[in-house]
Design an enzyme around this catalytic site. Structure first.
Site, PDB file in Angstrom:
ATOM      1  N   ASN A 123      40.036 113.431  50.104  1.00  0.00           N
ATOM      2  CA  ASN A 123      40.537 114.656  50.686  1.00  0.00           C
ATOM      3  C   ASN A 123      40.701 115.992  50.259  1.00  0.00           C
ATOM      4  OD1 ASN A 123      43.054 116.205  51.506  1.00  0.00           O
ATOM      5  ND2 ASN A 123      43.982 114.591  52.518  1.00  0.00           N
TER       6      ASN A 123
ATOM      7  N   HIS B 107      43.724 120.080  48.851  1.00  0.00           N
ATOM      8  CA  HIS B 107      44.204 120.841  47.586  1.00  0.00           C
ATOM      9  C   HIS B 107      43.232 121.944  47.348  1.00  0.00           C
ATOM     10  CE1 HIS B 107      48.186 118.870  48.411  1.00  0.00           C
ATOM     11  NE2 HIS B 107      47.686 117.561  47.964  1.00  0.00           N
TER      12      HIS B 107
ATOM     13  N   HIS C 206      43.808 117.404  56.260  1.00  0.00           N
ATOM     14  CA  HIS C 206      45.184 117.349  57.009  1.00  0.00           C
ATOM     15  C   HIS C 206      45.371 118.759  57.830  1.00  0.00           C
ATOM     16  CE1 HIS C 206      49.633 115.662  57.147  1.00  0.00           C
ATOM     17  NE2 HIS C 206      49.164 116.219  58.322  1.00  0.00           N
TER      18      HIS C 206
ATOM     19  N   ARG D 162      48.033 120.537  58.909  1.00  0.00           N
ATOM     20  CA  ARG D 162      49.524 120.195  59.296  1.00  0.00           C
ATOM     21  C   ARG D 162      49.958 121.528  60.218  1.00  0.00           C
ATOM     22  NH1 ARG D 162      53.272 118.335  55.981  1.00  0.00           N
ATOM     23  NH2 ARG D 162      52.497 116.805  54.360  1.00  0.00           N
TER      24      ARG D 162
ATOM     25  N   ARG E 180      49.606 124.841  55.939  1.00  0.00           N
ATOM     26  CA  ARG E 180      50.115 125.174  54.512  1.00  0.00           C
ATOM     27  C   ARG E 180      48.892 125.111  53.642  1.00  0.00           C
ATOM     28  NH1 ARG E 180      53.649 120.339  52.165  1.00  0.00           N
ATOM     29  NH2 ARG E 180      54.945 120.778  54.346  1.00  0.00           N
ATOM     30  N   HIS E 181      47.939 124.443  54.041  1.00  0.00           N
ATOM     31  CA  HIS E 181      46.424 124.498  53.305  1.00  0.00           C
ATOM     32  C   HIS E 181      45.440 124.763  54.187  1.00  0.00           C
ATOM     33  CE1 HIS E 181      47.318 120.161  54.157  1.00  0.00           C
ATOM     34  NE2 HIS E 181      48.123 119.971  53.066  1.00  0.00           N
TER      35      HIS E 181
ATOM     36  N   GLU F 255      43.348 114.337  59.612  1.00  0.00           N
ATOM     37  CA  GLU F 255      44.711 113.704  59.487  1.00  0.00           C
ATOM     38  C   GLU F 255      45.621 114.646  60.301  1.00  0.00           C
ATOM     39  OE1 GLU F 255      47.313 113.254  55.712  1.00  0.00           O
ATOM     40  OE2 GLU F 255      45.463 112.269  55.156  1.00  0.00           O
TER      41      GLU F 255
ATOM     42  N   THR G 291      54.311 116.237  50.415  1.00  0.00           N
ATOM     43  CA  THR G 291      53.028 115.631  50.831  1.00  0.00           C
ATOM     44  C   THR G 291      53.508 114.629  51.900  1.00  0.00           C
ATOM     45  OG1 THR G 291      51.474 114.264  50.107  1.00  0.00           O
ATOM     46  CG2 THR G 291      53.144 114.157  48.855  1.00  0.00           C
ATOM     47  N   THR G 292      52.696 113.745  52.630  1.00  0.00           N
ATOM     48  CA  THR G 292      53.239 112.611  53.505  1.00  0.00           C
ATOM     49  C   THR G 292      53.921 111.676  52.564  1.00  0.00           C
ATOM     50  OG1 THR G 292      51.046 113.040  54.554  1.00  0.00           O
ATOM     51  CG2 THR G 292      52.541 111.112  55.365  1.00  0.00           C
TER      52      THR G 292
ATOM     53  N   GLU H  89      45.856 102.656  57.961  1.00  0.00           N
ATOM     54  CA  GLU H  89      45.597 103.020  56.574  1.00  0.00           C
ATOM     55  C   GLU H  89      46.616 102.638  56.008  1.00  0.00           C
ATOM     56  OE1 GLU H  89      44.593 107.149  55.667  1.00  0.00           O
ATOM     57  OE2 GLU H  89      45.513 106.956  53.742  1.00  0.00           O
TER      58      GLU H  89
ATOM     59  N   HIS I 207      47.039 107.212  49.124  1.00  0.00           N
ATOM     60  CA  HIS I 207      47.959 108.065  48.963  1.00  0.00           C
ATOM     61  C   HIS I 207      48.666 107.538  47.515  1.00  0.00           C
ATOM     62  CE1 HIS I 207      51.468 110.555  48.992  1.00  0.00           C
ATOM     63  NE2 HIS I 207      51.076 110.857  50.275  1.00  0.00           N
TER      64      HIS I 207
ATOM     65  N   HIS J 269      44.337 114.432  45.637  1.00  0.00           N
ATOM     66  CA  HIS J 269      45.040 115.122  44.803  1.00  0.00           C
ATOM     67  C   HIS J 269      44.608 114.978  43.530  1.00  0.00           C
ATOM     68  CE1 HIS J 269      48.525 116.517  42.223  1.00  0.00           C
ATOM     69  NE2 HIS J 269      48.430 117.478  42.972  1.00  0.00           N
TER      70      HIS J 269
HETATM   71  N1  PXP Z   1      46.304 109.227  53.073  1.00  0.00           N
HETATM   72  C1  PXP Z   1      47.153 110.104  53.567  1.00  0.00           C
HETATM   73  C2  PXP Z   1      47.333 109.341  55.132  1.00  0.00           C
HETATM   74  C3  PXP Z   1      47.543 111.173  53.223  1.00  0.00           C
HETATM   75  O1  PXP Z   1      48.573 111.814  53.956  1.00  0.00           O
HETATM   76  C4  PXP Z   1      47.210 111.588  52.017  1.00  0.00           C
HETATM   77  C5  PXP Z   1      47.965 112.853  51.489  1.00  0.00           C
HETATM   78  O2  PXP Z   1      47.406 114.041  52.140  1.00  0.00           O
HETATM   79  C6  PXP Z   1      46.262 110.904  51.303  1.00  0.00           C
HETATM   80  C7  PXP Z   1      46.058 109.703  51.745  1.00  0.00           C
HETATM   81  C8  PXP Z   1      45.900 111.216  49.918  1.00  0.00           C
HETATM   82  O3  PXP Z   1      46.787 111.342  48.954  1.00  0.00           O
HETATM   83  P1  PXP Z   1      46.614 111.935  47.589  1.00  0.00           P
HETATM   84  O4  PXP Z   1      46.557 113.208  47.607  1.00  0.00           O
HETATM   85  O5  PXP Z   1      48.037 111.405  46.933  1.00  0.00           O
HETATM   86  O6  PXP Z   1      45.298 111.199  47.075  1.00  0.00           O
END
Ligand code: PXP
Length: 399
Positions: A162, A165, A198, A200, A204-205, A225, A255-256, A306, A346, A369
């Site tokens: 992902n 960031h 994602h 949103r 925001r990003h 996402e 975050t989610t 997921e 996550h 992240h």
């Molecule tokens: N999976 C989902 C559904 C998420 O919303 C996120 C965060 O955007 C992630 C995975 C990745 O999470 P992290 O950035 O904490 O690795």
């Protein structure tokens, strides 16, 4: 817990975790209506099984499995005991590996077969008594394996990265650097199997233009996402990513924060999933490790789930983390059995991902992240490769 599993060795590439073996044996005990009984399983090497074989059976050789029914040699009725024991099973992983090679079987299948064989001995099946008994035992083994053992992934889980960031940093100044599209390409070159962003509602990003560009540049798989929001749905149907992941979205959250509650919005989500399925875009649903949410996701036509690993990642104590891990393992198992492709993600980082990667029902991990944070210091290529190494090692461990 009626099934206790101890391992004296850390095997490589076994394809099954102790937790899954325990659940498998519990299903067999349930089938025989003896789930209140304890079974102890030890996974060890040839040296130890040979020692036990000599000590208890007077046979000075290593073997694949030994079973010691608790009631063996006792005439008394032991029903007065407060704890009910079926007995102990010892499996040599070394012999199992040799047999897997000899019979051209996956090692995981071999181990499950030995476990099944051992449990049936505890339940008074005995192939050595007569040919008829041997046939009966073999038929039962095959029946139990085909009912409860599902062949799983042999390789490590894939890594989808992902890159949100990277955009977070760009948006901090409102310019064009750093570029999430370039970051995505570098992740792919370093070995990522997919890119996740994602989009949103508050942008925001990730921005709409990023998603359109990524659609053109991503060579592996683009997973968008998104919340089930009409404006974003319209964009997704226009972009046609390789898949989408539906997540809950609150404006105020950092975050989610949790999985989607599919049960309470089944009708609305079913319509959304149908729309994407019709457009040929498979849908994943981000859910907590909850068996009812899995069932609801399958019911509404999702192809993937997921599993939210956030509570596992945020656990403050080892016990808490163990509890969360068991919930994730059970959920992944259930989703796999229901025919869903299982992803997880996550909060996963360089310390907690290995254990999740050991779950052979999980096909892909979505991590953002921690990889982007490390990349600030080590560069993206190093950060991705380090994570891939952890996933690969983790997928070969017993937890
Ligand atoms: N999976 C989902 C559904 C998420 O919303 C996120 C965060 O955007 C992630 C995975 C990745 O999470 P992290 O950035 O904490 O690795």
């Amino acid at each position: 817990m009626p099934v206790n599993l101890t391992s004296h060795i850390r095997p490589e590439a076994h394809g099954c975790s102790p937790f899954q073996i325990k659940r498998y044996v519990e299903k067999i005990l349930d089938e025989f209506e003896v789930c209140e009984y304890n079974v102890n399983i030890l996974i060890t090497d040839d040296l130890e099984i040979r020692h036990l074989n000599k000590k208890y059976r007077n046979k000075d050789s290593a073997t694949n499995v030994l079973s010691f029914p608790f009631s063996d040699g006792l005439d008394e009725n032991l029903s007065f005991l407060p704890i009910k024991e079926l007995g102990d099973i010892v499996i040599s992983l070394e012999t199992a590996k040799k047999e897997a090679i000899r019979y051209r079987e996956h090692l995981s299948f071999r181990i499950y077969w030995l476990v099944t064989h051992g449990v049936l001995h505890l339940l008074d099946y005995d192939h050595e008594r007569s040919d008829e008994e041997a046939r009966k035992m073999l038929a039962k083994e095959q029946e139990l394996l085909s009912k409860f053992y599902k062949y799983r992934r042999q390789t490590m889980p894939q890594l989808a990265i992902n890159v949100d960031h990277v955009s977070t940093i760009r948006q901090a100044r409102g310019g064009s650097e750093p570029d999430p599209v370039l970051a995505a390409s570098l992740c792919e070159i370093a070995g990522a199997s997919g890119i996740v962003v994602h989009l949103r509602e508050d942008r925001r990003h990730i921005q709409d233009s990023d998603v359109y560009l990524l659609r053109k540049t991503v060579k592996t798989k683009l997973n968008l996402e998104m919340g089930a929001n009409p404006e974003i749905i319209k964009i997704a149907l226009d972009v046609v990513p390789d898949m989408i992941t539906l997540v809950p979205e609150k404006r105020q959250e950092l975050t989610t924060e949790g999985g989607l509650d599919v049960i309470s919005q089944k009708k609305k989500l079913a319509t959304v999933v149908k729309k994407f399925n019709k457009a040929g875009i498979p849908v994943s649903i981000f859910i907590d490790p909850d068996l009812e949410q899995i069932k609801a996701s399958a019911d509404i036509g999702a192809k993937f789930v997921e599993i939210h690993t956030g509570r596992y990642s945020d656990a403050l104590t080892e016990d808490q983390q163990d509890d969360e891990f068991e919930l994730i393992a059970a959920a992944a198992d259930e989703a796999y059995q229901q025919g869903l492709v299982v992803n997880g993600g996550h909060g996963l980082n360089y310390h907690n991902t290995g254990r999740i990667a050991s779950l052979d029902a999980i096909d892909e991990l979505s991590i953002g992240h921690s990889i982007i944070s490390r990349a600030v210091f080590s560069g993206i290529e190093r950060a991705v490769k380090d994570m891939l190494k952890i996933i690969n090692n983790g997928s070969m461990q017993l937890y």
